[in-house]
Design an enzyme around this catalytic site. Structure first.
Site, PDB file in Angstrom:
ATOM      1  N   HIS A 139       5.015  11.109  10.122  1.00  0.00           N
ATOM      2  CA  HIS A 139       3.672  11.138   9.556  1.00  0.00           C
ATOM      3  C   HIS A 139       2.764  12.058  10.360  1.00  0.00           C
ATOM      4  O   HIS A 139       2.019  12.852   9.782  1.00  0.00           O
ATOM      5  CB  HIS A 139       3.091   9.725   9.533  1.00  0.00           C
ATOM      6  CG  HIS A 139       1.706   9.671   8.962  1.00  0.00           C
ATOM      7  ND1 HIS A 139       1.462   9.786   7.609  1.00  0.00           N
ATOM      8  CD2 HIS A 139       0.496   9.522   9.555  1.00  0.00           C
ATOM      9  CE1 HIS A 139       0.160   9.706   7.396  1.00  0.00           C
ATOM     10  NE2 HIS A 139      -0.450   9.550   8.565  1.00  0.00           N
ATOM     11  N   LYS A 155       0.843  -1.202   0.000  1.00  0.00           N
ATOM     12  CA  LYS A 155       0.000   0.000   0.000  1.00  0.00           C
ATOM     13  C   LYS A 155       0.869   1.241   0.000  1.00  0.00           C
ATOM     14  O   LYS A 155       0.582   2.225  -0.689  1.00  0.00           O
ATOM     15  CB  LYS A 155      -0.930  -0.017   1.217  1.00  0.00           C
ATOM     16  CG  LYS A 155      -1.948   1.134   1.240  1.00  0.00           C
ATOM     17  CD  LYS A 155      -1.437   2.363   1.959  1.00  0.00           C
ATOM     18  CE  LYS A 155      -2.506   3.450   1.977  1.00  0.00           C
ATOM     19  NZ  LYS A 155      -2.010   4.723   2.544  1.00  0.00           N
TER      20      LYS A 155
END
Length: 443
Positions: A393, A280
């Site tokens: 992130h 992904k």
């Protein structure tokens, strides 16, 4: 049912919008204003967008970012990326900069063969079907001459047609399995048009074949369609350097990093639960460039994930080796892309992206897209095996959280400064913004 409607597609755009507002919205004025807010002010440009799909009411925007400093086969690229997820563009840019000083990325197209199939039912002996196929194969090709002439003039066309017996998987099921070269076009319309002609010729000629008796000549065509699984349309991208050259501010111990990085990739090779998330991350980079260049990211996704499971178990698309002191990281993936036709010649930002990429051929674009996926994966695995994925992130996600709480510009400045030295979590941001609004500081 109260919300069904007949003839919706025949309504004008404004009539469609008004039906939606009257049916589903309590604050119709706000909903109407939002829909119109995302229209292009240029009527010609809006009309172009309206005609891309059916029943359009407005435009749905995604950010278009760029990742600079990609050295690919000794050429520098700035890569366009259309995506909504925080940290993807930043990670790609960081990986590009990291490898810029270590030889850059190398990429090569291994093959460009695309596939289409005519699926049919035949209730006779296979020997007769095989004899018929050998007899009719030249006509299958000749009957598509008007379809293929322009493609052949450019060097593409039909490569081969095979008869495949699939009756052990499904009773009486067979295929015409055709391969194509479509050059700079993705080729879906070309392939499907050829396949439909194959089907027509095949069915008609079966009625005339002298060796068929009874129902044998009554071949039932089920469907004719290209396949998005293209295991012979492959591109490889890689990076490599001496292990000691991996040393950087983030990698103080390159030997330890290289070994841990390799172990992380090896885990994704054998553990499907990890492989899905691993891949992904690769597709974060690939899809963003595919979308920015007007290609079909759903087709790419489907084909890539099928390829990841080609050996019977879903596995990593990337691989890593350490041999004789050399760290190597690479990817091999199927990519059926186009640089002509479709949105590539219609969408203004697609044309903008293509020019930014120096007007690539389909093969060039395959290399660029594969590199974007490899870079994204390198950045993700590097973070996972060093600082952890959340540190970077969540810092990138901070702005999204602040916008959810409609933080003012002055609040954003204060909070961004605060979280330079504090861990970002959703709850910590909520706590901080609450405190600053109550007292003006975090004390």
């Amino acid at each position: 049912m109260p919300h069904t409607i007949s003839g919706f597609s025949k309504l004008s755009k404004s009539e469609k919008i008004e039906w939606l507002l009257n049916t589903y919205f309590t604050d119709k004025d706000s909903a109407r204003a939002l829909v119109k807010q995302y229209w292009n002010t240029d009527d010609k440009l809006q009309k172009l967008h309206d005609e891309f799909i059916e029943n359009t009411i407005t435009n749905y925007y995604l950010p278009l970012g760029v990742a600079p400093n990609f050295l690919i086969n000794k050429t520098i690229y700035t890569i366009p990326m259309a995506i909504e997820e925080s940290s993807v563009v930043a990670a790609a840019s960081k990986a590009a900069k990291f490898w810029l000083d270590r030889g850059g990325f190398k990429a090569e197209v291994l093959s460009t063969e695309k596939i289409g199939q005519v699926h049919f039912i035949y209730k006779g002996g296979f020997d007769k079907l095989e004899a018929f196929f050998k007899n009719v194969k030249p006509k299958l090709i000749s009957d598509t001459a008007s379809i293929t002439k322009n493609m052949e003039r450019r060097g593409g066309g039909i490569l081969d047609i095979q008869l495949r017996n699939k009756s052990e998987d499904l009773p009486n099921y067979y295929q015409l399995h055709a391969t194509f070269e479509t050059l700079d076009a993705m080729g879906a319309n070309f392939i499907n048009t050829c396949l439909e002609q194959f089907a027509t010729t095949f069915k008609n000629e079966a009625l005339l074949f002298k060796d068929f008796t009874g129902d044998e000549s009554n071949i039932s065509i089920v469907m004719s369609i290209l396949s998005n699984y293209v295991p012979q349309c492959l591109v490889r991208a890689e990076v490599s350097c001496k292990i000691e050259d991996l040393k950087s501010k983030d990698i103080p111990n390159p030997e330890e990093f290289a070994e841990k990085f390799k172990q992380a990739v090896s885990i994704a090779e054998v553990e499907p639960y990890r492989a899905v998330t691993h891949n992904k991350g690769i597709m974060n980079g690939i899809d963003a460039v595919v979308l920015a260049t007007g290609n079909d990211f759903r087709a790419v996704e489907a084909g890539v994930h099928a390829y990841a499971a080609k050996d019977g178990t879903y596995s990593s698309l990337t691989h890593c080796s350490i041999t004789d002191g050399i760290f190597k990281f690479w990817i091999v993936i199927p990519l059926a892309l186009g640089t002509v036709g479709g949105l590539t010649s219609l969408h203004p930002l697609v044309k903008f992206s293509m020019e930014m990429l120096q007007k690539p051929t389909a093969k060039d674009l395959m290399k660029i897209v594969s590199v974007a996926g490899l870079a994204q994966n390198f950045g993700a695995v590097k973070s996972l095996t060093t600082t952890g994925i959340q540190e970077g992130h969540m810092k990138m996600h901070l702005m999204n959280i602040l916008n959810q709480f409609e933080a003012a510009d002055t609040e954003k400045v204060t909070l961004i400064e605060h979280f330079k030295t504090n861990i970002v979590t959703h709850s910590s941001v909520v706590e901080a913004i609450t405190k600053i609004r109550e007292s003006g500081n975090f004390k």
